[in-house]
Enzyme design. Structure first.
Site, PDB file in Angstrom:
ATOM      1  N   ALA A  22       0.837  -1.210   0.000  1.00  0.00           N
ATOM      2  CA  ALA A  22       0.000   0.000   0.000  1.00  0.00           C
ATOM      3  C   ALA A  22       0.869   1.257   0.000  1.00  0.00           C
ATOM      4  O   ALA A  22       0.567   2.233  -0.710  1.00  0.00           O
ATOM      5  CB  ALA A  22      -0.933  -0.013   1.217  1.00  0.00           C
ATOM      6  N   GLY A 112       6.565  -3.889  15.962  1.00  0.00           N
ATOM      7  CA  GLY A 112       5.947  -3.904  17.281  1.00  0.00           C
ATOM      8  C   GLY A 112       6.539  -2.857  18.217  1.00  0.00           C
ATOM      9  O   GLY A 112       7.250  -1.940  17.769  1.00  0.00           O
ATOM     10  N   GLY A 114       8.967  -2.793  20.395  1.00  0.00           N
ATOM     11  CA  GLY A 114      10.429  -2.626  20.425  1.00  0.00           C
ATOM     12  C   GLY A 114      10.901  -1.833  19.215  1.00  0.00           C
ATOM     13  O   GLY A 114      11.719  -0.902  19.328  1.00  0.00           O
ATOM     14  N   SER A 115      10.373  -2.176  18.053  1.00  0.00           N
ATOM     15  CA  SER A 115      10.768  -1.492  16.822  1.00  0.00           C
ATOM     16  C   SER A 115      10.333  -0.028  16.849  1.00  0.00           C
ATOM     17  O   SER A 115      11.051   0.868  16.370  1.00  0.00           O
ATOM     18  CB  SER A 115      10.122  -2.175  15.612  1.00  0.00           C
ATOM     19  OG  SER A 115      10.393  -3.549  15.642  1.00  0.00           O
ATOM     20  N   ASP A 138       1.319  -9.923  18.708  1.00  0.00           N
ATOM     21  CA  ASP A 138       1.067  -9.879  20.158  1.00  0.00           C
ATOM     22  C   ASP A 138      -0.021  -8.885  20.576  1.00  0.00           C
ATOM     23  O   ASP A 138      -0.541  -8.959  21.674  1.00  0.00           O
ATOM     24  CB  ASP A 138       2.349  -9.505  20.918  1.00  0.00           C
ATOM     25  CG  ASP A 138       3.465 -10.502  20.681  1.00  0.00           C
ATOM     26  OD1 ASP A 138       3.204 -11.557  20.081  1.00  0.00           O
ATOM     27  OD2 ASP A 138       4.609 -10.211  21.091  1.00  0.00           O
ATOM     28  N   ARG A 173     -10.148 -35.739  26.792  1.00  0.00           N
ATOM     29  CA  ARG A 173      -8.841 -35.236  27.224  1.00  0.00           C
ATOM     30  C   ARG A 173      -8.896 -33.754  27.583  1.00  0.00           C
ATOM     31  O   ARG A 173      -9.720 -33.003  27.056  1.00  0.00           O
ATOM     32  CB  ARG A 173      -7.824 -35.383  26.084  1.00  0.00           C
ATOM     33  CG  ARG A 173      -7.266 -36.769  26.023  1.00  0.00           C
ATOM     34  CD  ARG A 173      -6.226 -36.946  24.959  1.00  0.00           C
ATOM     35  NE  ARG A 173      -5.700 -38.297  25.097  1.00  0.00           N
ATOM     36  CZ  ARG A 173      -5.191 -39.020  24.123  1.00  0.00           C
ATOM     37  NH1 ARG A 173      -5.118 -38.514  22.897  1.00  0.00           N
ATOM     38  NH2 ARG A 173      -4.730 -40.227  24.341  1.00  0.00           N
ATOM     39  N   ARG A 182       4.627 -13.051  24.003  1.00  0.00           N
ATOM     40  CA  ARG A 182       5.681 -12.470  24.856  1.00  0.00           C
ATOM     41  C   ARG A 182       5.102 -12.018  26.196  1.00  0.00           C
ATOM     42  O   ARG A 182       4.649 -12.853  26.958  1.00  0.00           O
ATOM     43  CB  ARG A 182       6.362 -11.314  24.135  1.00  0.00           C
ATOM     44  CG  ARG A 182       7.800 -11.131  24.623  1.00  0.00           C
ATOM     45  CD  ARG A 182       8.415  -9.895  24.043  1.00  0.00           C
ATOM     46  NE  ARG A 182       8.627  -9.976  22.622  1.00  0.00           N
ATOM     47  CZ  ARG A 182       9.768 -10.370  22.051  1.00  0.00           C
ATOM     48  NH1 ARG A 182      10.785 -10.694  22.795  1.00  0.00           N
ATOM     49  NH2 ARG A 182       9.882 -10.416  20.751  1.00  0.00           N
ATOM     50  N   ARG A 222     -14.393 -31.098  38.197  1.00  0.00           N
ATOM     51  CA  ARG A 222     -15.778 -30.687  37.896  1.00  0.00           C
ATOM     52  C   ARG A 222     -16.202 -31.157  36.506  1.00  0.00           C
ATOM     53  O   ARG A 222     -17.256 -31.735  36.311  1.00  0.00           O
ATOM     54  CB  ARG A 222     -15.843 -29.155  37.908  1.00  0.00           C
ATOM     55  CG  ARG A 222     -16.369 -28.554  39.184  1.00  0.00           C
ATOM     56  CD  ARG A 222     -16.744 -27.082  39.051  1.00  0.00           C
ATOM     57  NE  ARG A 222     -16.145 -26.289  38.014  1.00  0.00           N
ATOM     58  CZ  ARG A 222     -15.035 -25.567  38.141  1.00  0.00           C
ATOM     59  NH1 ARG A 222     -14.365 -25.591  39.280  1.00  0.00           N
ATOM     60  NH2 ARG A 222     -14.583 -24.840  37.149  1.00  0.00           N
ATOM     61  N   GLU A 239       2.088 -17.441  26.440  1.00  0.00           N
ATOM     62  CA  GLU A 239       3.537 -17.646  26.547  1.00  0.00           C
ATOM     63  C   GLU A 239       4.138 -16.910  27.750  1.00  0.00           C
ATOM     64  O   GLU A 239       5.062 -17.408  28.390  1.00  0.00           O
ATOM     65  CB  GLU A 239       4.155 -17.118  25.235  1.00  0.00           C
ATOM     66  CG  GLU A 239       5.645 -17.109  25.167  1.00  0.00           C
ATOM     67  CD  GLU A 239       6.139 -16.323  23.942  1.00  0.00           C
ATOM     68  OE1 GLU A 239       5.364 -15.558  23.326  1.00  0.00           O
ATOM     69  OE2 GLU A 239       7.319 -16.472  23.622  1.00  0.00           O
TER      70      GLU A 239
HETATM   71  O1  F6P Z   1       6.739 -10.382  19.137  1.00  0.00           O
HETATM   72  C1  F6P Z   1       6.256 -11.395  18.343  1.00  0.00           C
HETATM   73  C2  F6P Z   1       6.709 -12.727  18.853  1.00  0.00           C
HETATM   74  O2  F6P Z   1       6.224 -13.709  17.968  1.00  0.00           O
HETATM   75  C3  F6P Z   1       6.324 -13.058  20.296  1.00  0.00           C
HETATM   76  O3  F6P Z   1       5.012 -13.498  20.412  1.00  0.00           O
HETATM   77  C4  F6P Z   1       7.351 -14.075  20.668  1.00  0.00           C
HETATM   78  O4  F6P Z   1       7.604 -14.079  22.050  1.00  0.00           O
HETATM   79  C5  F6P Z   1       8.563 -13.626  19.915  1.00  0.00           C
HETATM   80  O5  F6P Z   1       8.122 -12.827  18.845  1.00  0.00           O
HETATM   81  C6  F6P Z   1       9.412 -14.745  19.353  1.00  0.00           C
HETATM   82  O6  F6P Z   1      10.530 -14.196  18.796  1.00  0.00           O
HETATM   83  P1  F6P Z   1      11.529 -14.958  17.820  1.00  0.00           P
HETATM   84  O7  F6P Z   1      10.843 -15.071  16.491  1.00  0.00           O
HETATM   85  O8  F6P Z   1      12.715 -14.082  17.773  1.00  0.00           O
HETATM   86  O9  F6P Z   1      11.760 -16.319  18.418  1.00  0.00           O
END
Ligand code: F6P
Length: 360
Positions: A22, A112, A114-115, A138, A173, A182, A222, A239
Site C-alpha cells: 500500500a 511492534g 520494540g521497533s 502480540d 482429554r 511475549r 468438575r 507464553e
Molecule cells: O513479538 C512477536 C513474537 O512472535 C512473540 O510473540 C514471541 O515471544 C517472539 O516474537 C518470538 O521471537 P523470535 O521469532 O525471535 O523467536
C-alpha cells in the site's frame, strides 16, 4: 517529499507485506519514490536499500514489476531482524547518515513496540521525519486497538483450537494449548473467548504455580465428574505465564491420576501462528494505516505512530486512524503490559463476564 524508505522490524506479522504494498502504490501515485531497507534496522545501518518504485517512460512512478503478489502473503519480503546495533546511539547515527546519503526524506517503520521504540529514538536524533505503523501478532502496542497481524494470528489459533478439540473430545482429554504473545496475554484471551475454552492463563493476571494447579485440578474434577462428563477441557495458556507448559501438564496429571480415562496433553503453537495469508481485516488495516502514515510524512509530522481505533492521539482524514505521539504510545504500551491500562482492565472484565470461560 521526493523519496521515502520503509522497513519491517521485529517479529514478522501477516499483513506487513500488505502495508508495504500500500505504501508503494500510494507513494508512487503521489510521485514519491520508495526504497525498502532490507532486514529491518540492519538494512538501514548498512545502507542496504532496494528500489520499490520505478520511473515510467511516460513520466511518473509505478511499483517495480513483479511485486503484485505482495498484499496476500504472510511474512515480510523485505526481511526483518531484531537489531542490537540500533539500540546504540552510534547505530542510529549511522542509519541517519545512510538515509541522508540515499536522499531519503521520510521513513516508515512497520513493527511492534520494540521497533517503534527504536523509531522514537531515531526521530529525536535525526532530521528525517519518522512514522511508525503497529504490526505484531502480540497486540501489545498501546494506542492501537489492533496491530497488523493480530487478526490473522487469532484465526490461526482458533482453527488450531477447533482441531485440538476434535481429537480431545474423542478421547476425553484436557489440552493445555500455549500461544505466543511475549508479555501480552491478548492472543490467549481473545482466542479463549472465540474457541470457548474452559480456562485461560494470562500474564496480566499473575498466579503462582500452585494456585494455577489448584484451579486447574478443580476444573478437571468438575468437568469430568460422572454426572457431567464433559468430553473436552481446553486450557489456553499465554507464553508470558512463567510456569512452563510441560511442567504444568506433568503436575496436573499427577493430581488427577485417580480420574479414570482422563488424560492431559499439551501443544505449543509457537511460530506457526506468525505465518499464513493475512485475513481481510489485516489487509484492510494495513492499507488504511499506510495511508495515514504517508499523509503524516507528507505533512512532515515526525515521532508518531498511526493507530487503528486509538483511544489516544489525533484523528486523521480516516476516522478509524489516529496519529499518536510515539512517546504516548510507549506509556500506553507499558500500562497495557502491566495490567494497569483501562483497556486491559476492560478486557479482563469482559472475559470474566463471558460465559464458558473461566479466567484463572
Ligand atoms: O513479538 C512477536 C513474537 O512472535 C512473540 O510473540 C514471541 O515471544 C517472539 O516474537 C518470538 O521471537 P523470535 O521469532 O525471535 O523467536
Amino acid at each position: 517529499m521526493r523519496k521515502i524508505a520503509v522497513l519491517t522490524s521485529g517479529g514478522d506479522a501477516p499483513g506487513m507485506n500488505a502495508a508495504v504494498w500500500a505504501i508503494i502504490k500510494l507513494a508512487a501515485a503521489r510521485d514519491i519514490s520508495v526504497v525498502g531497507a532490507e532486514a529491518g534496522y540492519d538494512g538501514l545501518i548498512d545502507g542496504n536499500f532496494q528500489e520499490l518504485t520505478r520511473e515510467l517512460d511516460e513520466g511518473g512512478l509505478a511499483p517495480v514489476s513483479g511485486l503484485d503478489w505482495l498484499a496476500g502473503t504472510g511474512g515480510t519480503f523485505l526481511g526483518s531482524s531484531r537489531c542490537p546495533r540500533f539500540m546504540e546511539p552510534e547505530g542510529r547515527a549511522e542509519a541517519a547518515q545512510r538515509m541522508s546519503h540515499a536522499g531519503v526524506d521520510g521513513l516508515i517503520v512497520i513493527g511492534g513496540n520494540g521497533s517503534l521504540t527504536g523509531a522514537h529514538l531515531l526521530a529525536n536524533e535525526c532530521d528525517v521525519p519518522v512514522v511508525g505503523i503497529p504490526a505484531s501478532i502480540d497486540n501489545d502496542v498501546g494506542g492501537s486497538t489492533d496491530a497488523i497481524g493480530v487478526d490473522t494470528a487469532l484465526n490461526t489459533i482458533i482453527e488450531a483450537c477447533d482441531r485440538i478439540s476434535d481429537t480431545a473430545r474423542s478421547h476425553q482429554r484436557a489440552f493445555i494449548l500455549e500461544v505466543m504473545g511475549r508479555r501480552s496475554g491478548y492472543l490467549a484471551m481473545a482466542a479463549a473467548v472465540a474457541a470457548t475454552a474452559d480456562a485461560v492463563l494470562l500474564p496480566e493476571q499473575p498466579l503462582d504455580t500452585d494456585e494455577i494447579l489448584d484451579q486447574l485440578e478443580s476444573l478437571l474434577r468438575r468437568s469430568f465428574a460422572t454426572d457431567r462428563s464433559k468430553r473436552r477441557v481446553l486450557i489456553i495458556k499465554a507464553e508470558g505465564v512463567p510456569t512452563p507448559t510441560l511442567l504444568l501438564a506433568d503436575q496436573l496429571k499427577e493430581r488427577v491420576a485417580d480420574l479414570d480415562n482422563v488424560s492431559v496433553r499439551t501443544i505449543v503453537l509457537g511460530h506457526l501462528v506468525r505465518g499464513g495469508h493475512p485475513t481481510f481485516h489485516d489487509r484492510l488495516i494495513a492499507g488504511r494505516l499506510a495511508l495515514g502514515a504517508l499523509d503524516a510524512l507528507e505533512a512532515r509530522t515526525t515521532d508518531v505512530m498511526v493507530g487503528w481505533q486509538s483511544n489516544i492521539g489525533t484523528k486523521t482524514q480516516d476516522p478509524q486512524v489516529s496519529t499518536v505521539p510515539l512517546a504516548d504510545m510507549l506509556v500506553e504500551t507499558e500500562k497495557l503490559l502491566d495490567g494497569t491500562s483501562d483497556v486491559t482492565a476492560m478486557r479482563m472484565h469482559l472475559i470474566r463476564e463471558v460465559q464458558g470461560v473461566l479466567a484463572l
